[in-house]
Design an enzyme around this catalytic site. Structure first.
Site, PDB file in Angstrom:
ATOM      1  CD  GLU A 150      -1.565  20.168  43.676  1.00 13.48           C
ATOM      2  OE1 GLU A 150      -1.930  21.221  44.256  1.00 13.48           O
ATOM      3  OE2 GLU A 150      -2.315  19.192  43.473  1.00 13.48           O
ATOM      4  CD1 TRP A 151      -1.069  25.872  39.317  1.00  7.07           C
ATOM      5  CD2 TRP A 151      -1.729  23.894  38.510  1.00  7.07           C
ATOM      6  NE1 TRP A 151      -0.215  25.533  38.296  1.00  7.07           N
ATOM      7  CE2 TRP A 151      -0.604  24.313  37.782  1.00  7.07           C
ATOM      8  CE3 TRP A 151      -2.317  22.666  38.181  1.00  7.07           C
ATOM      9  CZ2 TRP A 151      -0.047  23.554  36.750  1.00  7.07           C
ATOM     10  CZ3 TRP A 151      -1.767  21.913  37.151  1.00  7.07           C
ATOM     11  CH2 TRP A 151      -0.653  22.357  36.458  1.00  7.07           C
ATOM     12  N   GLY A 152      -3.350  23.529  43.869  1.00  6.08           N
ATOM     13  CA  GLY A 152      -4.355  23.186  44.887  1.00  6.08           C
ATOM     14  C   GLY A 152      -5.282  22.057  44.491  1.00  6.08           C
ATOM     15  CG  ASP A 199      -1.321  30.329  37.002  1.00 12.61           C
ATOM     16  OD1 ASP A 199      -1.108  29.456  37.862  1.00 12.61           O
ATOM     17  OD2 ASP A 199      -0.680  30.417  35.934  1.00 12.61           O
ATOM     18  CG  ASP A 241       3.959  24.814  36.977  1.00 16.19           C
ATOM     19  OD1 ASP A 241       2.877  24.468  37.481  1.00 16.19           O
ATOM     20  OD2 ASP A 241       4.118  25.884  36.362  1.00 16.19           O
TER      21      ASP A 241
HETATM   22  C1  GLA Z   1       1.861  27.728  35.578  1.00 19.84           C
HETATM   23  C2  GLA Z   1       2.176  28.328  36.938  1.00 19.84           C
HETATM   24  C3  GLA Z   1       2.549  29.791  36.754  1.00 19.84           C
HETATM   25  C4  GLA Z   1       3.756  29.896  35.833  1.00 19.84           C
HETATM   26  C5  GLA Z   1       3.453  29.226  34.508  1.00 19.84           C
HETATM   27  C6  GLA Z   1       4.675  29.144  33.625  1.00 19.84           C
HETATM   28  O1  GLA Z   1       0.728  28.295  35.021  1.00 19.84           O
HETATM   29  O2  GLA Z   1       1.092  28.194  37.802  1.00 19.84           O
HETATM   30  O3  GLA Z   1       2.824  30.398  37.998  1.00 19.84           O
HETATM   31  O4  GLA Z   1       4.874  29.318  36.450  1.00 19.84           O
HETATM   32  O5  GLA Z   1       2.965  27.908  34.702  1.00 19.84           O
HETATM   33  O6  GLA Z   1       4.401  28.546  32.396  1.00 19.84           O
END
Ligand code: GLA
Length: 499
Positions: A280-282, A303, A245
């Site tokens: 890293e969510w893009g 997410d 993450d």
């Molecule tokens: C981030 C990630 C999630 C999850 C949480 C855990 O938000 O994107 O998928 O792993 O952390 O805290």
């Protein structure tokens, strides 16, 4: 009297359905996972690094007991005919064509498996389960073990769900005096290796979670600066997958590349084949660099929450449609060994998440919406990591997660992400090329109103002439047709294969 009436009603139902079922002369109907002749399910190609432990359970539906055999296994591997688990380690890089056979009291079936020993893992999108979406911080050894047992009993293991992934909160906040990450012993009293051994003995693989900063998103220990030490510990415990993450790390592309490559290199130096999931969510366009730092999949969005749609795309509210919106434009970057990851499945969570991230938004989806979500993740060649409580789910949820034909589209060896061909306010039509030269077509109704469309001649998308069409949710061949009128109920996604 009441009993007699019930009996009468049941007899009428049997009679009615018996007579009314249309004679399509096709393979209608879909047997439960443990019924009928054996069938070896996807994946049919698997990668591993040379001289590292290899583990592959042959996912097989059909009546039990099943016994397996394999021809042309590479040197170093052996199959246990009673458990269906192939294990060992192969020194020599190469592509090995193996012939698998599964037998049960009703018959036998053969299937090729390509074992590729080299630099690639995740030749098809990873499949499995992850603790986060339902359980959040409430994860324990017992949960993981019960989840594995449930996935054997309900047939998910036989549909290819392999990785069981521990997400955030398995570790303590601080490192030990020896500089090593500390396992939260209240949650995992016997450590992580104990869990890994339990999973491996049953053909599953274990995933774990860390972060490219001092602390994870949940505020416990991350790996920044300790990549080599942590990677060695993960490997020593028998970890097969790391989700890494990015909370608490600087939002700059150079830094992301540097931090992800440090862990990528550390994992590669271990003696295990560890799938590396970049999370890293893009934000720094990981589809452009993640594979280069050793990543096998990379999150493309913030997410997912347990809902169909958020009015806007934000990092706290997204639902299924928001994520399809973004991930759908990235098809050119996905392929065997490196996948766009539009986040984990929410199928069957139904508002029951205990995760802090899901705290604000947990409206849930209808069964139809969850089925459409599953269909679209299959079309997008996305990792299929479910996150519901698999110990306790409805028959509909199980059916949604275990449709072998939908999974085969996702796990197809060509590894192409589907392309969005039509995108209107109400409708999306997607096409995914498949390895046998056929294609899958998905028609998604995004709205609460019905939508009608035509495929093929006179319609919005060509299906070729004389195409053999199959509806993969009703499991019916529709025959060779020039065109097909499709009626979509609210939020429905119909998926066809076209040969
Ligand atoms: C981030 C990630 C999630 C999850 C949480 C855990 O938000 O994107 O998928 O792993 O952390 O805290």
């Amino acid at each position: 009297m009441k009993n007699l009436l019930t009996l009468f009603a049941s007899l009428c139902m049997v009679f009615l359905f018996g007579c009314a079922s249309p004679n399509t002369g096709t393979e209608a109907g879909h047997a439960g996972v443990f019924e009928g002749k054996p069938r070896i399910n996807a994946p049919h190609v698997v990668g591993n690094y040379p001289s590292t432990p290899f583990l592959f359970y042959i996912p097989t539906s059909g009546l039990r007991p099943v016994t397996w055999s394999a021809e042309n296994l590479p040197d170093g591997l052996a199959l246990n005919p009673e458990t269906g688990i192939i294990s060992g380690s192969v020194k020599k890089a190469g592509v090995y064509a193996v012939k698998l056979t599964a037998k049960n009291p009703l018959g036998s079936t053969a299937q090729n498996l390509t074992i590729s020993i080299g630099n690639d893992l995740a030749l098809t999108p990873p499949m499995g389960w992850n603790s986060w979406n339902t359980f959040g911080q409430h994860l324990t050894e017992a949960l993981i073990i019960e989840t594995a047992d449930a996935m054997i009993a309900n047939g998910m293991r036989d549909l290819g769900y392999t990785y069981i992934n521990i997400d955030d909160f398995w570790q303590l906040v601080d490192r030990g005096e020896d500089g090593r990450m500390q396992i939260n012993r209240e949650k995992f009293p016997n450590g992580i290796k104990h869990v890994a051994d339990y999973l491996h003995a049953r053909g599953f693989k274990l995933g774990i979670y860390s972060d490219a900063a001092e602390r994870t998103c949940g505020g416990v220990c991350g790996s920044y600066g300790y990549e080599d030490i942590d990677a060695l510990d993960f490997a020593a415990w028998g970890v097969d997958y790391l989700k890494y993450d990015y909370c608490g790390a600087p939002q700059k592309r150079e830094v992301a590349i540097e931090r992800y490559s440090a862990m990528g290199k550390a994992l590669r130096k271990t003696d295990r084949s560890i799938v590396y999931s970049i999370c890293e969510w893009g934000i720094n366009q990981p589809w452009l660099w993640a594979k280069g730092v050793g990543g096998h999949c990379w999150r493309t969005t913030w997410d997912i929450r347990d809902r169909w749609m958020s009015p806007t795309y934000t990092n706290e509210t997204n639902g299924v449609l928001n994520i399809i919106g973004i991930n759908g434009d990235l098809d050119q970057y996905a392929g065997p060994g490196g996948w766009n990851d539009p986040d984990m499945l929410i199928v069957g969570i139904s508002g029951k998440s205990q995760s802090i991230n899901h705290g604000d938004v947990k409206e849930g989806c209808s069964d139809e919406q969850y089925r459409s979500h599953m269909s679209m993740w299959a079309m997008m060649a996305a990792p299929l990591l479910c996150g519901n409580d698999v110990r306790n789910m409805s028959a509909v949820t199980l059916e949604t997660l275990t449709n072998p034909e939908i999974i085969a589209i996702n796990q197809d060896a060509l590894g192409k992400q589907g392309q969005r061909k039509i995108n209107t306010e109400a409708l999306e039509v997607w096409v995914k090329e498949l390895s046998d030269g056929s294609k899958a077509i998905a028609c998604l109704n995004k709205t609460g109103n019905p939508v009608d469309l035509r495929l093929g001649k006179g319609g919005i998308i060509s299906i070729g002439t004389n195409a053999e069409i199959r509806d993969v949710w009703t499991h019916r061949n529709l025959g060779k047709i020039q065109s097909l009128d499709v009626h979509l109920s609210p939020y429905e996604c119909k998926v066809y294969t076209v040969k």
